[in-house]
Design a protein around this motif. Structure first.
Motif, PDB file in Angstrom:
ATOM      1  N   GLY A  73       0.816  -1.213   0.000  1.00 29.22           N
ATOM      2  CA  GLY A  73       0.000   0.000   0.000  1.00 29.22           C
ATOM      3  C   GLY A  73       0.847   1.259   0.000  1.00 29.22           C
ATOM      4  N   THR A  74       1.933   1.236   0.775  1.00 33.09           N
ATOM      5  CA  THR A  74       2.843   2.384   0.826  1.00 33.09           C
ATOM      6  C   THR A  74       3.510   2.601  -0.525  1.00 33.09           C
ATOM      7  N   LEU A  75       3.898   1.520  -1.199  1.00 34.37           N
ATOM      8  CA  LEU A  75       4.513   1.661  -2.530  1.00 34.37           C
ATOM      9  C   LEU A  75       3.523   2.251  -3.529  1.00 34.37           C
ATOM     10  N   HIS A  76       2.244   1.886  -3.403  1.00 35.31           N
ATOM     11  CA  HIS A  76       1.222   2.491  -4.273  1.00 35.31           C
ATOM     12  C   HIS A  76       1.114   3.992  -3.996  1.00 35.31           C
ATOM     13  N   LYS A  77       1.155   4.382  -2.718  1.00 36.70           N
ATOM     14  CA  LYS A  77       1.101   5.810  -2.358  1.00 36.70           C
ATOM     15  C   LYS A  77       2.334   6.542  -2.875  1.00 36.70           C
ATOM     16  N   LEU A  78       3.502   5.890  -2.790  1.00 38.20           N
ATOM     17  CA  LEU A  78       4.731   6.505  -3.305  1.00 38.20           C
ATOM     18  C   LEU A  78       4.651   6.722  -4.806  1.00 38.20           C
ATOM     19  N   LYS A  79       4.035   5.774  -5.493  1.00 33.62           N
ATOM     20  CA  LYS A  79       3.865   5.886  -6.935  1.00 33.62           C
ATOM     21  C   LYS A  79       3.030   7.124  -7.270  1.00 33.62           C
ATOM     22  N   GLU A  80       1.944   7.328  -6.513  1.00 32.35           N
ATOM     23  CA  GLU A  80       1.099   8.508  -6.718  1.00 32.35           C
ATOM     24  C   GLU A  80       1.876   9.790  -6.399  1.00 32.35           C
ATOM     25  N   ALA A  81       2.708   9.745  -5.356  1.00 35.22           N
ATOM     26  CA  ALA A  81       3.496  10.917  -4.971  1.00 35.22           C
ATOM     27  C   ALA A  81       4.519  11.269  -6.051  1.00 35.22           C
ATOM     28  N   VAL A  82       5.116  10.265  -6.672  1.00 34.78           N
ATOM     29  CA  VAL A  82       6.081  10.516  -7.752  1.00 34.78           C
ATOM     30  C   VAL A  82       5.371  11.151  -8.931  1.00 34.78           C
ATOM     31  N   ILE A  83       4.197  10.646  -9.273  1.00 39.29           N
ATOM     32  CA  ILE A  83       3.430  11.210 -10.385  1.00 39.29           C
ATOM     33  C   ILE A  83       3.049  12.657 -10.094  1.00 39.29           C
ATOM     34  N   ALA A  84       2.707  12.946  -8.828  1.00 40.89           N
ATOM     35  CA  ALA A  84       2.327  14.303  -8.437  1.00 40.89           C
ATOM     36  C   ALA A  84       3.525  15.247  -8.348  1.00 40.89           C
ATOM     37  N   GLY A  85       4.747  14.702  -8.374  1.00 41.29           N
ATOM     38  CA  GLY A  85       5.936  15.536  -8.352  1.00 41.29           C
ATOM     39  C   GLY A  85       6.433  15.873  -6.959  1.00 41.29           C
ATOM     40  N   GLU A  86       5.999  15.126  -5.948  1.00 38.77           N
ATOM     41  CA  GLU A  86       6.391  15.408  -4.571  1.00 38.77           C
ATOM     42  C   GLU A  86       7.867  15.107  -4.294  1.00 38.77           C
ATOM     43  N   PHE A  87       8.488  14.264  -5.107  1.00 39.24           N
ATOM     44  CA  PHE A  87       9.890  13.902  -4.897  1.00 39.24           C
ATOM     45  C   PHE A  87      10.844  14.658  -5.821  1.00 39.24           C
ATOM     46  N   ASP A  88      10.344  15.604  -6.592  1.00 31.69           N
ATOM     47  CA  ASP A  88      11.177  16.298  -7.576  1.00 31.69           C
ATOM     48  C   ASP A  88      12.389  16.982  -6.938  1.00 31.69           C
ATOM     49  N   ASP A  89      12.174  17.649  -5.794  1.00 33.22           N
ATOM     50  CA  ASP A  89      13.286  18.342  -5.130  1.00 33.22           C
ATOM     51  C   ASP A  89      14.333  17.357  -4.615  1.00 33.22           C
ATOM     52  N   ALA A  90      13.883  16.273  -3.985  1.00 36.08           N
ATOM     53  CA  ALA A  90      14.813  15.271  -3.450  1.00 36.08           C
ATOM     54  C   ALA A  90      15.567  14.573  -4.577  1.00 36.08           C
ATOM     55  N   ILE A  91      14.879  14.287  -5.669  1.00 29.52           N
ATOM     56  CA  ILE A  91      15.521  13.633  -6.812  1.00 29.52           C
ATOM     57  C   ILE A  91      16.568  14.558  -7.427  1.00 29.52           C
ATOM     58  N   SER A  92      16.227  15.835  -7.584  1.00 30.88           N
ATOM     59  CA  SER A  92      17.198  16.755  -8.191  1.00 30.88           C
ATOM     60  C   SER A  92      18.397  16.971  -7.271  1.00 30.88           C
ATOM     61  N   GLU A  93      18.179  16.941  -5.955  1.00 32.77           N
ATOM     62  CA  GLU A  93      19.292  17.057  -5.005  1.00 32.77           C
ATOM     63  C   GLU A  93      20.229  15.856  -5.123  1.00 32.77           C
ATOM     64  N   ALA A  94      19.662  14.649  -5.220  1.00 29.39           N
ATOM     65  CA  ALA A  94      20.483  13.443  -5.375  1.00 29.39           C
ATOM     66  C   ALA A  94      21.206  13.444  -6.717  1.00 29.39           C
ATOM     67  N   SER A  95      20.535  13.907  -7.754  1.00 28.08           N
ATOM     68  CA  SER A  95      21.139  13.967  -9.080  1.00 28.08           C
ATOM     69  C   SER A  95      22.288  14.975  -9.119  1.00 28.08           C
ATOM     70  N   ASP A  96      22.084  16.124  -8.465  1.00 26.73           N
ATOM     71  CA  ASP A  96      23.144  17.134  -8.413  1.00 26.73           C
ATOM     72  C   ASP A  96      24.355  16.628  -7.634  1.00 26.73           C
ATOM     73  N   ALA A  97      24.113  15.897  -6.543  1.00 23.40           N
ATOM     74  CA  ALA A  97      25.222  15.339  -5.749  1.00 23.40           C
ATOM     75  C   ALA A  97      26.019  14.341  -6.575  1.00 23.40           C
ATOM     76  N   THR A  98      25.338  13.540  -7.367  1.00 21.80           N
ATOM     77  CA  THR A  98      26.026  12.579  -8.239  1.00 21.80           C
ATOM     78  C   THR A  98      26.835  13.309  -9.295  1.00 21.80           C
ATOM     79  N   ARG A  99      26.257  14.346  -9.867  1.00 23.70           N
ATOM     80  CA  ARG A  99      26.942  15.122 -10.910  1.00 23.70           C
ATOM     81  C   ARG A  99      28.190  15.799 -10.340  1.00 23.70           C
ATOM     82  N   LYS A 100      28.105  16.322  -9.115  1.00 26.20           N
ATOM     83  CA  LYS A 100      29.248  16.979  -8.489  1.00 26.20           C
ATOM     84  C   LYS A 100      30.370  15.994  -8.203  1.00 26.20           C
ATOM     85  N   ALA A 101      30.029  14.757  -7.891  1.00 29.76           N
ATOM     86  CA  ALA A 101      31.048  13.738  -7.608  1.00 29.76           C
ATOM     87  C   ALA A 101      31.896  13.446  -8.847  1.00 29.76           C
ATOM     88  N   PHE A 102      31.321  13.603 -10.032  1.00 26.20           N
ATOM     89  CA  PHE A 102      32.068  13.347 -11.257  1.00 26.20           C
ATOM     90  C   PHE A 102      32.970  14.505 -11.639  1.00 26.20           C
TER      91      PHE A 102
END
Length: 148
Positions: free
Chosen positions: A117-146
């Protein structure tokens, strides 16, 4: 020709590329769905064997062939030794996402049904864009490491 004249005709161009935010959201959505499929397979006691296509070069002939192989999927969840509950961490690539401003990195769940049930809720949250900031922060950290 009377069928075409009854249609709503417009002039437009297909976009050449999608935005980076939408690409990341789509990638995250696919990974959440993968975890959901894995949990469903475990609940139904069916082996979970996702497939992927891999190009292999024959060393003797140099010929390239495409082979279907089993994809390795790591679980985002584990059983806590202290509480006996399931902990679920959301990952983007190899990075664990921070879920709030205090730095929480996992969700505590009581059983497998609640996990699905939680994974279904997470799926809806990803579609709604609730993780966009956290994803971009993780992506930027990976980019900086290179860039070191």
């Amino acid at each position: 020709m009377s069928i075409v004249t009854n249609l709503n005709l417009i002039t437009t161009a297909k976009p050449s590329a999608i935005s980076p935010v939408l690409q990341r959201r789509t990638k995250m959505l696919a990974k959440v769905q993968e975890q959901l499929d894995m949990c469903e397979a475990k609940r139904n006691q069916v082996p979970f064997t996702p497939k992927r296509l891999k190009t292999v070069v024959n060393k003797a002939t140099g010929e390239r062939t495409t082979v279907e192989t089993i994809k390795r999927v790591k679980e985002w969840f584990w059983l806590s030794t202290e509480t006996g509950k399931i902990n679920l961490a959301i990952k983007y690539g190899a990075k664990t996402l921070k879920l709030n401003k205090k730095g929480a990195n996992a969700i505590e769940i009581t059983n497998g049904t609640e996990l699905i049930g939680t994974l279904h809720k997470l799926k809806e949250a990803v579609i709604a864009g609730e993780f966009d900031d956290a994803i971009s922060e993780a992506s930027d950290a990976t980019r900086k490491a290179f860039k070191k």
